[in-house]
Design an enzyme around this catalytic site. Structure first.
Site, PDB file in Angstrom:
ATOM      1  N   GLU A 185      63.258  44.956   8.951  1.00  0.00           N
ATOM      2  CA  GLU A 185      64.677  44.770   8.653  1.00  0.00           C
ATOM      3  C   GLU A 185      65.383  44.420   9.958  1.00  0.00           C
ATOM      4  OE1 GLU A 185      66.733  48.164   6.997  1.00  0.00           O
ATOM      5  OE2 GLU A 185      68.662  47.088   6.964  1.00  0.00           O
ATOM      6  N   ASN A 243      70.796  42.115   6.417  1.00  0.00           N
ATOM      7  CA  ASN A 243      71.831  42.831   5.664  1.00  0.00           C
ATOM      8  C   ASN A 243      73.039  41.954   5.392  1.00  0.00           C
ATOM      9  OD1 ASN A 243      71.046  45.854   5.556  1.00  0.00           O
ATOM     10  ND2 ASN A 243      70.538  45.169   7.634  1.00  0.00           N
ATOM     11  N   GLU A 275      69.366  42.257   2.012  1.00  0.00           N
ATOM     12  CA  GLU A 275      69.732  43.611   1.583  1.00  0.00           C
ATOM     13  C   GLU A 275      71.237  43.642   1.373  1.00  0.00           C
ATOM     14  OE1 GLU A 275      68.233  46.664   4.157  1.00  0.00           O
ATOM     15  OE2 GLU A 275      66.185  45.905   4.053  1.00  0.00           O
ATOM     16  N   ASP A 305      70.807  47.791  -1.223  1.00  0.00           N
ATOM     17  CA  ASP A 305      70.719  48.717  -0.089  1.00  0.00           C
ATOM     18  C   ASP A 305      71.516  49.991  -0.376  1.00  0.00           C
ATOM     19  OD1 ASP A 305      70.013  49.605   2.408  1.00  0.00           O
ATOM     20  OD2 ASP A 305      70.940  47.959   3.502  1.00  0.00           O
ATOM     21  N   GLU A 362      64.320  54.908   2.663  1.00  0.00           N
ATOM     22  CA  GLU A 362      64.704  54.704   4.072  1.00  0.00           C
ATOM     23  C   GLU A 362      65.089  56.025   4.722  1.00  0.00           C
ATOM     24  OE1 GLU A 362      67.862  51.855   4.384  1.00  0.00           O
ATOM     25  OE2 GLU A 362      69.254  53.061   3.239  1.00  0.00           O
TER      26      GLU A 362
HETATM   27  P1  C2E Z   1      71.242  50.031   6.642  1.00  0.00           P
HETATM   28  O1  C2E Z   1      71.008  48.617   6.232  1.00  0.00           O
HETATM   29  O2  C2E Z   1      71.082  51.070   5.589  1.00  0.00           O
HETATM   30  O3  C2E Z   1      70.273  50.292   7.870  1.00  0.00           O
HETATM   31  C1  C2E Z   1      69.684  51.502   8.153  1.00  0.00           C
HETATM   32  C2  C2E Z   1      70.399  52.206   9.256  1.00  0.00           C
HETATM   33  O4  C2E Z   1      69.815  53.483   9.424  1.00  0.00           O
HETATM   34  C3  C2E Z   1      70.265  51.526  10.610  1.00  0.00           C
HETATM   35  O5  C2E Z   1      71.403  51.850  11.377  1.00  0.00           O
HETATM   36  C4  C2E Z   1      69.032  52.198  11.179  1.00  0.00           C
HETATM   37  O6  C2E Z   1      68.982  52.141  12.580  1.00  0.00           O
HETATM   38  C5  C2E Z   1      69.244  53.612  10.698  1.00  0.00           C
HETATM   39  N1  C2E Z   1      67.968  54.317  10.517  1.00  0.00           N
HETATM   40  C6  C2E Z   1      66.754  53.804  10.280  1.00  0.00           C
HETATM   41  N2  C2E Z   1      65.842  54.786  10.169  1.00  0.00           N
HETATM   42  C7  C2E Z   1      66.496  55.947  10.310  1.00  0.00           C
HETATM   43  C8  C2E Z   1      66.067  57.330  10.297  1.00  0.00           C
HETATM   44  O7  C2E Z   1      64.910  57.677  10.125  1.00  0.00           O
HETATM   45  N3  C2E Z   1      67.059  58.264  10.478  1.00  0.00           N
HETATM   46  C9  C2E Z   1      68.344  57.912  10.670  1.00  0.00           C
HETATM   47  N4  C2E Z   1      69.239  58.893  10.843  1.00  0.00           N
HETATM   48  N5  C2E Z   1      68.784  56.634  10.699  1.00  0.00           N
HETATM   49  C10 C2E Z   1      67.849  55.658  10.528  1.00  0.00           C
HETATM   50  P2  C2E Z   1      72.254  50.731  12.117  1.00  0.00           P
HETATM   51  O8  C2E Z   1      71.370  49.732  12.769  1.00  0.00           O
HETATM   52  O9  C2E Z   1      73.269  51.448  12.941  1.00  0.00           O
HETATM   53  O10 C2E Z   1      72.970  49.995  10.924  1.00  0.00           O
HETATM   54  C11 C2E Z   1      73.910  50.650  10.133  1.00  0.00           C
HETATM   55  C12 C2E Z   1      74.325  49.793   8.981  1.00  0.00           C
HETATM   56  O11 C2E Z   1      75.053  48.647   9.443  1.00  0.00           O
HETATM   57  C13 C2E Z   1      73.157  49.230   8.181  1.00  0.00           C
HETATM   58  O12 C2E Z   1      72.711  50.199   7.275  1.00  0.00           O
HETATM   59  C14 C2E Z   1      73.792  48.049   7.522  1.00  0.00           C
HETATM   60  O13 C2E Z   1      74.481  48.424   6.341  1.00  0.00           O
HETATM   61  C15 C2E Z   1      74.814  47.590   8.548  1.00  0.00           C
HETATM   62  N6  C2E Z   1      74.262  46.419   9.245  1.00  0.00           N
HETATM   63  C16 C2E Z   1      73.307  46.373  10.202  1.00  0.00           C
HETATM   64  N7  C2E Z   1      73.071  45.106  10.562  1.00  0.00           N
HETATM   65  C17 C2E Z   1      73.889  44.323   9.814  1.00  0.00           C
HETATM   66  C18 C2E Z   1      74.113  42.901   9.712  1.00  0.00           C
HETATM   67  O14 C2E Z   1      73.466  42.077  10.362  1.00  0.00           O
HETATM   68  N8  C2E Z   1      75.049  42.487   8.813  1.00  0.00           N
HETATM   69  C19 C2E Z   1      75.735  43.366   8.034  1.00  0.00           C
HETATM   70  N9  C2E Z   1      76.631  42.875   7.152  1.00  0.00           N
HETATM   71  N10 C2E Z   1      75.566  44.696   8.099  1.00  0.00           N
HETATM   72  C20 C2E Z   1      74.643  45.171   8.976  1.00  0.00           C
HETATM   73 MG    MG Z   2      70.442  51.462   3.907  1.00  0.00          MG
HETATM   74 MG    MG Z   3      69.743  47.587   5.209  1.00  0.00          MG
END
Ligand code: C2E
Ligand code: MG
Ligand code: MG
Length: 409
Positions: A185, A243, A275, A305, A362
């Site tokens: 991802e 995403n 996603e 998602d 996840e």
């Molecule tokens: P998401 O798509 O549900 O991504 C999973 C988030 O949970 C990611 O945070 C990831 O680093 C974190 N994560 C993964 N494994 C674990 C785990 O075992 N424990 C915990 N506590 N957290 C974990 P991140 O990278 O801060 O992203 C947060 C959200 O921001 C993402 O949730 C997604 O909804 C959004 N996002 C990230 N990249 C993009 C993007 O390119 N475009 C858009 N529109 N939204 C994005």
């Molecule tokens: Mg998610």
């Molecule tokens: Mg995601």
């Protein structure tokens, strides 16, 4: 405010209150009551967007925000998210005719975001209820969890996007049956020249404020698909997921854009997953349906998602050609301790299975969570226990270690 004369020396003279409500009658009523109670500064917004504009300006130091949950444009739930991004310390009062159950959910959401939800004003609104809420402004503030957010201006983000500073990090998605690495991802990161590597929590609000979500998504899409092409040539044909919020799917040219990126980088559309997260209300459902259907026709996998956290419109989207469902990490985290959460998780797995969706768990942080999801019949796992998001250079080495049986977190 011209509705009533200001009483002298009110204990609320120094207070600033923002009213965010789309209903004119409620706005007028609230501002009359606040004036009569002697509140010094009363600001008014007719919807969430206006509220955010106020919060960027005159309402920056608001002591209290009276916020309707259902507003056109940005709704109250989204407005709460924006407040959290701004590290707002204002006391939030939900003005609603909503069910107590919904208000309990809003409280959980506000707590999770570190916001100070003072209470609710149920309609019909009574002046003494408003007064006692204003009195509670003097209560000591609860400590808030560290948010790690840095205030970023949209102009600065615009510059960063143009200068190519958006670099996705990649988190593996692996088969629970045999640990095979199925794909990654792409998670947006900004390699800021002064502030270092920033996660989405630091700049999504700026992207939304500056109408930069589309350029940001384009940057992530382009980099992730180019990277998948490179991996295909030098390593393996693995999937890449990007995403996108539902509002990001309101662009009719998105399927063609992705198809041409795939063609340019030698990536099969079948390798790409989008996603979809639901943020706020969908305004142009026909366009979203059109885009999603054409993405499906191209062979792109569509994934729901954070399943379990959105609200009912995702149920409508289930009728669309989704191929994957991601169980939200909060369910994975809490299911071991809370029997009721476990029931929800089990029924979501059952729902996904009956809809013939691939099921991704996840936020796996422990081997017992891995085992639980595997026992429930999930197909794919993702989480820190498997690997944290990493830059493209680290992935190949991680995968060798992982397949050799060592979980490198
Ligand atoms: P998401 O798509 O549900 O991504 C999973 C988030 O949970 C990611 O945070 C990831 O680093 C974190 N994560 C993964 N494994 C674990 C785990 O075992 N424990 C915990 N506590 N957290 C974990 P991140 O990278 O801060 O992203 C947060 C959200 O921001 C993402 O949730 C997604 O909804 C959004 N996002 C990230 N990249 C993009 C993007 O390119 N475009 C858009 N529109 N939204 C994005
Ligand atoms: Mg998610
Ligand atoms: Mg995601």
């Amino acid at each position: 405010m011209s509705h009533a004369a200001l009483p002298t020396a009110s204990r609320f003279t120094g207070r600033t209150v923002l009213i965010a409500d789309d209903d004119e009658v409620t706005r007028t009523l609230l501002s009359r009551m606040l004036t009569a109670l002697g509140v010094g500064t009363i600001l008014v917004a007719r919807d969430g967007d206006e509220a955010i504009a106020q919060l960027n300006g005159p309402a920056q130091a608001a002591d209290m925000i009276l916020c309707d949950l259902k507003m056109p444009g940005m709704d109250g739930i989204e407005a709460l998210r924006h407040l959290a991004y701004r590290n707002s310390r204002a006391a939030i009062v939900v003005v609603s005719g909503a069910e107590p159950k919904l208000l309990a959910t809003v409280r959980m959401l506000a707590d999770a975001r570190g916001l100070r939800l003072l209470g609710a004003l149920r309609k019909p609104i009574r002046r003494d209820s408003l007064e006692s809420l204003l009195d509670r402004l003097d209560e000591p503030l609860p400590t808030r969890p560290a948010q790690g957010t840095v205030p970023i201006k949209p102009d600065e983000l615009d510059r960063g996007i143009r200068d190519g500073e958006i670099v996705p990090h990649y988190q593996p998605k692996v088969a629970l049956s045999d640990r095979a690495v199925l794909g990654v991802e792409a998670l947006v990161r900004w390699s800021h020249p002064k502030l270092g590597l920033l996660g989405p929590g630091s700049f999504i609000a700026a992207a939304e404020d500056g109408k930069l979500m589309d350029p940001l998504s384009d940057a992530v899409l382009a980099k992730a698909i180019a990277q998948a092409g490179q991996w295909r040539r030098s390593w393996a044909e693995i999937g890449v997921a990007v995403n996108m919020s539902v509002s990001g799917l309101c662009r009719l040219d998105l399927p063609e854009r992705i198809a041409s990126l795939c063609a340019a980088h030698g990536v099969m559309p079948e390798q790409v997953t989008i996603e979809v997260t639901e943020t706020g209300l969908i305004h142009d459902i026909a366009t979203v349906f059109d885009v999603i259907t054409r993405l499906g026709l191209l062979g792109i996998t569509l994934s729901i998602d954070d399943f379990g956290t959105g609200y009912s419109t995702l149920q409508q989207l289930v009728r669309l050609p989704f191929g994957e469902l991601k169980l939200d990490q909060s369910f994975v985290r809490d299911a071991a301790e809370d029997a009721r959460v476990r029931i929800v998780l089990e029924s979501n797995v059952e729902l996904a299975r009956r809809l013939d969706l691939k099921i991704v768990g996840e936020g796996i942080e422990t081997d017992s969570q891995w085992q639980m999801l595997s026992d429930l019949g999930c197909d794919v796992g993702q989480g820190y226990w498997i690997a944290k998001p990493m830059d493209c250079a680290e992935l190949v080495a991680w995968s060798q270690a992982w397949l050799a049986g060592r979980a490198v977190a």
